[in-house]
Design a protein around this motif. Sequence first.
Motif, PDB file in Angstrom:
ATOM      1  N   UNK A  73       4.041   4.634   4.526  1.00 49.90           N
ATOM      2  CA  UNK A  73       2.851   3.836   4.796  1.00 49.90           C
ATOM      3  C   UNK A  73       2.882   3.495   6.278  1.00 49.90           C
ATOM      4  N   UNK A  74       1.781   3.735   6.968  1.00 51.03           N
ATOM      5  CA  UNK A  74       1.705   3.486   8.408  1.00 51.03           C
ATOM      6  C   UNK A  74       0.454   2.677   8.715  1.00 51.03           C
ATOM      7  N   UNK A  75       0.638   1.596   9.468  1.00 52.30           N
ATOM      8  CA  UNK A  75      -0.507   0.817   9.934  1.00 52.30           C
ATOM      9  C   UNK A  75      -0.730   1.090  11.409  1.00 52.30           C
ATOM     10  N   UNK A  76      -1.934   1.563  11.723  1.00 53.23           N
ATOM     11  CA  UNK A  76      -2.345   1.758  13.111  1.00 53.23           C
ATOM     12  C   UNK A  76      -3.539   0.849  13.347  1.00 53.23           C
ATOM     13  N   UNK A  77      -3.457   0.029  14.386  1.00 54.19           N
ATOM     14  CA  UNK A  77      -4.502  -0.960  14.650  1.00 54.19           C
ATOM     15  C   UNK A  77      -5.432  -0.545  15.778  1.00 54.19           C
ATOM     16  N   UNK A  78      -6.661  -0.999  15.669  1.00 55.76           N
ATOM     17  CA  UNK A  78      -7.653  -0.863  16.730  1.00 55.76           C
ATOM     18  C   UNK A  78      -8.429  -2.178  16.764  1.00 55.76           C
ATOM     19  N   UNK A  79      -9.507  -2.231  17.523  1.00 59.18           N
ATOM     20  CA  UNK A  79     -10.224  -3.496  17.679  1.00 59.18           C
ATOM     21  C   UNK A  79     -11.424  -3.646  16.752  1.00 59.18           C
ATOM     22  N   UNK A  80     -12.006  -2.526  16.313  1.00 58.04           N
ATOM     23  CA  UNK A  80     -13.220  -2.600  15.497  1.00 58.04           C
ATOM     24  C   UNK A  80     -13.153  -1.675  14.292  1.00 58.04           C
ATOM     25  N   UNK A  81     -13.913  -2.025  13.269  1.00 57.09           N
ATOM     26  CA  UNK A  81     -14.005  -1.208  12.064  1.00 57.09           C
ATOM     27  C   UNK A  81     -14.647   0.137  12.379  1.00 57.09           C
ATOM     28  N   UNK A 156      -9.889   1.904   0.070  1.00 54.85           N
ATOM     29  CA  UNK A 156     -10.581   2.066   1.340  1.00 54.85           C
ATOM     30  C   UNK A 156      -9.598   2.382   2.452  1.00 54.85           C
ATOM     31  N   UNK A 157      -9.891   1.886   3.642  1.00 55.90           N
ATOM     32  CA  UNK A 157      -9.010   2.096   4.791  1.00 55.90           C
ATOM     33  C   UNK A 157      -7.986   0.981   4.946  1.00 55.90           C
ATOM     34  N   UNK A 158      -8.247  -0.167   4.316  1.00 61.00           N
ATOM     35  CA  UNK A 158      -7.528  -1.390   4.673  1.00 61.00           C
ATOM     36  C   UNK A 158      -6.275  -1.677   3.862  1.00 61.00           C
ATOM     37  N   UNK A 159      -6.174  -1.166   2.640  1.00 60.61           N
ATOM     38  CA  UNK A 159      -5.028  -1.479   1.787  1.00 60.61           C
ATOM     39  C   UNK A 159      -4.390  -0.195   1.276  1.00 60.61           C
ATOM     40  N   UNK A 160      -3.064  -0.129   1.381  1.00 56.85           N
ATOM     41  CA  UNK A 160      -2.331   1.019   0.869  1.00 56.85           C
ATOM     42  C   UNK A 160      -1.119   0.562   0.089  1.00 56.85           C
ATOM     43  N   UNK A 161      -0.817   1.249  -1.020  1.00 55.08           N
ATOM     44  CA  UNK A 161       0.307   0.887  -1.879  1.00 55.08           C
ATOM     45  C   UNK A 161       1.069   2.143  -2.294  1.00 55.08           C
ATOM     46  N   UNK A 162       2.395   2.027  -2.282  1.00 53.75           N
ATOM     47  CA  UNK A 162       3.251   3.070  -2.860  1.00 53.75           C
ATOM     48  C   UNK A 162       4.198   2.391  -3.838  1.00 53.75           C
ATOM     49  N   UNK A 177      -2.574   0.324  -8.417  1.00 57.33           N
ATOM     50  CA  UNK A 177      -3.899  -0.293  -8.283  1.00 57.33           C
ATOM     51  C   UNK A 177      -3.797  -1.808  -8.450  1.00 57.33           C
ATOM     52  N   UNK A 178      -2.968  -2.237  -9.399  1.00 61.91           N
ATOM     53  CA  UNK A 178      -2.778  -3.668  -9.644  1.00 61.91           C
ATOM     54  C   UNK A 178      -2.186  -4.359  -8.412  1.00 61.91           C
ATOM     55  N   UNK A 179      -1.183  -3.748  -7.811  1.00 65.15           N
ATOM     56  CA  UNK A 179      -0.538  -4.322  -6.623  1.00 65.15           C
ATOM     57  C   UNK A 179      -1.549  -4.451  -5.486  1.00 65.15           C
ATOM     58  N   UNK A 180      -2.415  -3.445  -5.346  1.00 63.05           N
ATOM     59  CA  UNK A 180      -3.445  -3.505  -4.305  1.00 63.05           C
ATOM     60  C   UNK A 180      -4.371  -4.702  -4.534  1.00 63.05           C
ATOM     61  N   UNK A 263       5.590  -1.170  -2.235  1.00 62.04           N
ATOM     62  CA  UNK A 263       5.278  -1.632  -0.875  1.00 62.04           C
ATOM     63  C   UNK A 263       3.766  -1.658  -0.742  1.00 62.04           C
ATOM     64  N   UNK A 264       3.266  -2.763  -0.230  1.00 65.06           N
ATOM     65  CA  UNK A 264       1.823  -2.931  -0.022  1.00 65.06           C
ATOM     66  C   UNK A 264       1.561  -3.298   1.420  1.00 65.06           C
ATOM     67  N   UNK A 265       0.721  -2.526   2.090  1.00 61.80           N
ATOM     68  CA  UNK A 265       0.289  -2.821   3.454  1.00 61.80           C
ATOM     69  C   UNK A 265      -1.195  -3.158   3.432  1.00 61.80           C
ATOM     70  N   UNK A 266      -1.551  -4.202   4.164  1.00 58.92           N
ATOM     71  CA  UNK A 266      -2.966  -4.523   4.373  1.00 58.92           C
ATOM     72  C   UNK A 266      -3.195  -4.699   5.864  1.00 58.92           C
TER      73      UNK A 266
END
Length: 291
Positions: A73-81, A156-162, A177-180, A263-266
């Motif tokens: 799971x990788x989070x890459x940030x930017x400033x706008x949607x 979507x783009x914002x939440x990922x779970x493994x 899906x439940x963890x998300x 693992x859950x990333x938001x």
Amino acid sequence: MTVVTASMVKELRDRTGLAMMECKKALTESNGDVEVAIDNLRKSGQAKAAKKAGNIAADGAITIVQEGNAAILLEVNCQTDFVAKDENFAGFSNKVAAAALAANETDAAKIAELKLEDGSTVEEARIALVQKIGENIQVRRAKIVTGDNLAVYKHGLKIGVVVSYAGDAATGKGVAMHVAAFNPVAVSAEQVPADLVAKEKEIAEAKALESGKPANIVEKMVSGSVEKYLNEVVLTRQMYVIDNDKKVEEILKTTATTIVEFVRFEVGEGIEKKAEMSFAEEVAAAQAAAQ
């Protein structure tokens, strides 16, 4: 002075992905030398990236790449949607995730040094993307999950779970899906971090003491509050998102499934965002930037 032709502009645009006018300007400044133009663009890109680094990047996307019994799971940030949905941003994120998984690397600073397929480092590719898109972009965090059975879910783009599990595949996917949806803290009560339980207990004690109840009653009130908290944050104690009449632990028992790890990333968790500006403030800021 060398005449800058359309074919020269096209070559530079194909190699850098930058806008036509920016390529033409770079070629004019380099007297038509494509290699010098690329070097100059890289230098200006580094300066632009450094300038953009002060901007808060709290948006972005979660990327998940799986290879066999491992997923990252990788989070890459930017400033706008808007940028988070851009195909260039998505392409960069996927390449970085694949490189990090192949290297078994989750430290953001070390990921920046990894080589991509085209020979550039992740950091060089990031700077080029900042230059092209015009927003601060940061590789924030990564986590690798391994196991004989992995369930991957993205909302979507914002939440990922493994989820790493043993047993029924459909249940594994359902738990992902439940963890998300419910964002549990741990699989079992024993796995909830001690500092979180201590903090909840401290809050409960303060509230209970205000009631003026006897010590034995206060103790029961605190115990009840902590138990309520655990029921809310422990995966197995939560009501299952697909069947609200049953707890997750009941579903796991019925399907002979065990959850090893999740693992859950938001996007943007823990990042302090700036307060929204009014329209008048946005106009004033734009005018100031243009001066």
